[in-house]
Design a protein around this motif. Structure first.
Motif, PDB file in Angstrom:
ATOM      1  N   UNK A  88       0.785  -1.235   0.000  1.00 53.37           N
ATOM      2  CA  UNK A  88       0.000   0.000   0.000  1.00 53.37           C
ATOM      3  C   UNK A  88       0.819   1.287   0.000  1.00 53.37           C
ATOM      4  N   UNK A  89       2.078   1.193   0.317  1.00 50.91           N
ATOM      5  CA  UNK A  89       2.888   2.407   0.435  1.00 50.91           C
ATOM      6  C   UNK A  89       3.977   2.439  -0.635  1.00 50.91           C
ATOM      7  N   UNK A  90       3.784   3.321  -1.612  1.00 50.67           N
ATOM      8  CA  UNK A  90       4.737   3.440  -2.719  1.00 50.67           C
ATOM      9  C   UNK A  90       6.142   3.738  -2.203  1.00 50.67           C
ATOM     10  N   UNK A  91       6.253   4.636  -1.228  1.00 50.44           N
ATOM     11  CA  UNK A  91       7.584   5.001  -0.742  1.00 50.44           C
ATOM     12  C   UNK A  91       8.309   3.811  -0.121  1.00 50.44           C
ATOM     13  N   UNK A  92       7.588   2.916   0.515  1.00 52.37           N
ATOM     14  CA  UNK A  92       8.218   1.713   1.066  1.00 52.37           C
ATOM     15  C   UNK A  92       8.778   0.859  -0.076  1.00 52.37           C
ATOM     16  N   UNK A  93       8.028   0.776  -1.176  1.00 43.95           N
ATOM     17  CA  UNK A  93       8.522   0.016  -2.325  1.00 43.95           C
ATOM     18  C   UNK A  93       9.746   0.689  -2.943  1.00 43.95           C
ATOM     19  N   UNK A  94       9.773   2.021  -2.953  1.00 44.86           N
ATOM     20  CA  UNK A  94      10.949   2.743  -3.465  1.00 44.86           C
ATOM     21  C   UNK A  94      12.155   2.459  -2.578  1.00 44.86           C
ATOM     22  N   UNK A  95      11.972   2.549  -1.258  1.00 43.53           N
ATOM     23  CA  UNK A  95      13.077   2.268  -0.331  1.00 43.53           C
ATOM     24  C   UNK A  95      13.577   0.834  -0.502  1.00 43.53           C
ATOM     25  N   UNK A  96      12.647  -0.103  -0.621  1.00 47.91           N
ATOM     26  CA  UNK A  96      13.013  -1.515  -0.765  1.00 47.91           C
ATOM     27  C   UNK A  96      13.787  -1.738  -2.063  1.00 47.91           C
ATOM     28  N   UNK A  97      13.342  -1.121  -3.142  1.00 44.48           N
ATOM     29  CA  UNK A  97      14.016  -1.286  -4.429  1.00 44.48           C
ATOM     30  C   UNK A  97      15.433  -0.728  -4.387  1.00 44.48           C
ATOM     31  N   UNK A  98      15.593   0.446  -3.806  1.00 45.46           N
ATOM     32  CA  UNK A  98      16.939   1.026  -3.681  1.00 45.46           C
ATOM     33  C   UNK A  98      17.853   0.118  -2.866  1.00 45.46           C
ATOM     34  N   UNK A  99      17.324  -0.433  -1.787  1.00 44.24           N
ATOM     35  CA  UNK A  99      18.132  -1.330  -0.950  1.00 44.24           C
ATOM     36  C   UNK A  99      18.514  -2.587  -1.724  1.00 44.24           C
ATOM     37  N   UNK A 132      18.915  -2.961  -4.978  1.00 52.24           N
ATOM     38  CA  UNK A 132      19.985  -2.621  -5.923  1.00 52.24           C
ATOM     39  C   UNK A 132      21.319  -2.466  -5.198  1.00 52.24           C
ATOM     40  N   UNK A 133      21.321  -1.730  -4.096  1.00 53.84           N
ATOM     41  CA  UNK A 133      22.570  -1.495  -3.386  1.00 53.84           C
ATOM     42  C   UNK A 133      23.189  -2.813  -2.910  1.00 53.84           C
ATOM     43  N   UNK A 134      22.390  -3.648  -2.247  1.00 56.02           N
ATOM     44  CA  UNK A 134      22.938  -4.897  -1.723  1.00 56.02           C
ATOM     45  C   UNK A 134      23.318  -5.858  -2.840  1.00 56.02           C
ATOM     46  N   UNK A 135      22.626  -5.812  -3.961  1.00 56.53           N
ATOM     47  CA  UNK A 135      23.012  -6.655  -5.097  1.00 56.53           C
ATOM     48  C   UNK A 135      24.414  -6.264  -5.583  1.00 56.53           C
ATOM     49  N   UNK A 136      24.631  -4.954  -5.747  1.00 56.24           N
ATOM     50  CA  UNK A 136      25.958  -4.518  -6.199  1.00 56.24           C
ATOM     51  C   UNK A 136      27.028  -4.806  -5.157  1.00 56.24           C
TER      52      UNK A 136
END
Length: 161
Positions: free
Chosen positions: A21-32, A34-38
């Motif tokens: 329900x919270x777009x910003x939570x999905x944005x935070x999760x996506x950034x994390x 990507x970061x941890x993948x790299x």
């Protein structure tokens, strides 16, 4: 023991609720992600165990802030059927807490991951592996869909749903 285990189910349900329900939570999760993948798949960045711990803590602060903010918003919506200055303040302060945590996390990320040589190696990697640019582009599209797909409907007070 059953109640203890049930608590984990409730916690996961809260996380899933927030993600759905919270777009910003999905944005935070996506950034994390990507970061941890790299950081975990490639070896471009030099990060100590302590620095990794600081990155984890910064991410946890953002996620916790978003979860608390969602809880405050839900309670504020429950408490008031019409506009309330106090509910608006509660929601704004909750959003401010998330913004503060996110700004801190970005600063931590820049301080730890601001490694020019790592970014040069990353650029060379993609230049030498053009197929990986396509993979990255596809991942960006999928991430965009995940982040910006319309959230599940929130309760609308006007129509009572």
């Amino acid at each position: 023991m059953r109640g203890f285990l049930r608590g984990f189910i409730y916690a996961w349900r809260g996380l899933i609720y927030c993600l759905s329900r919270e777009r910003n939570m999905r944005v935070h999760m996506t950034c994390a992600v990507y970061m941890y993948t790299y950081l975990l798949v490639y070896d471009f960045f030099e990060v100590s165990r302590t620095q990794f711990a600081v990155l984890f803590l910064a991410n946890a602060m953002v996620f916790m802030g978003e979860l608390f903010n969602t809880a405050v918003e839900a309670l504020a919506d429950l408490m008031e059927d019409k506009y309330s200055r106090y509910c608006a303040v509660a929601k704004d302060v909750g959003a401010g807490a998330v913004l503060t945590a996110a700004a801190f996390a970005v600063a931590v990320g820049i301080a730890i991951l601001g490694q020019g040589e790592a970014f040069r190696q990353l650029f060379l990697y993609y230049r030498e592996n053009p197929a990986m640019i396509a993979v990255l582009a596809v991942s960006f599209v999928l991430s965009g869909v995940f982040m910006f797909w319309p959230s599940k409907n929130k309760k609308n007070k006007k129509d009572g749903s």
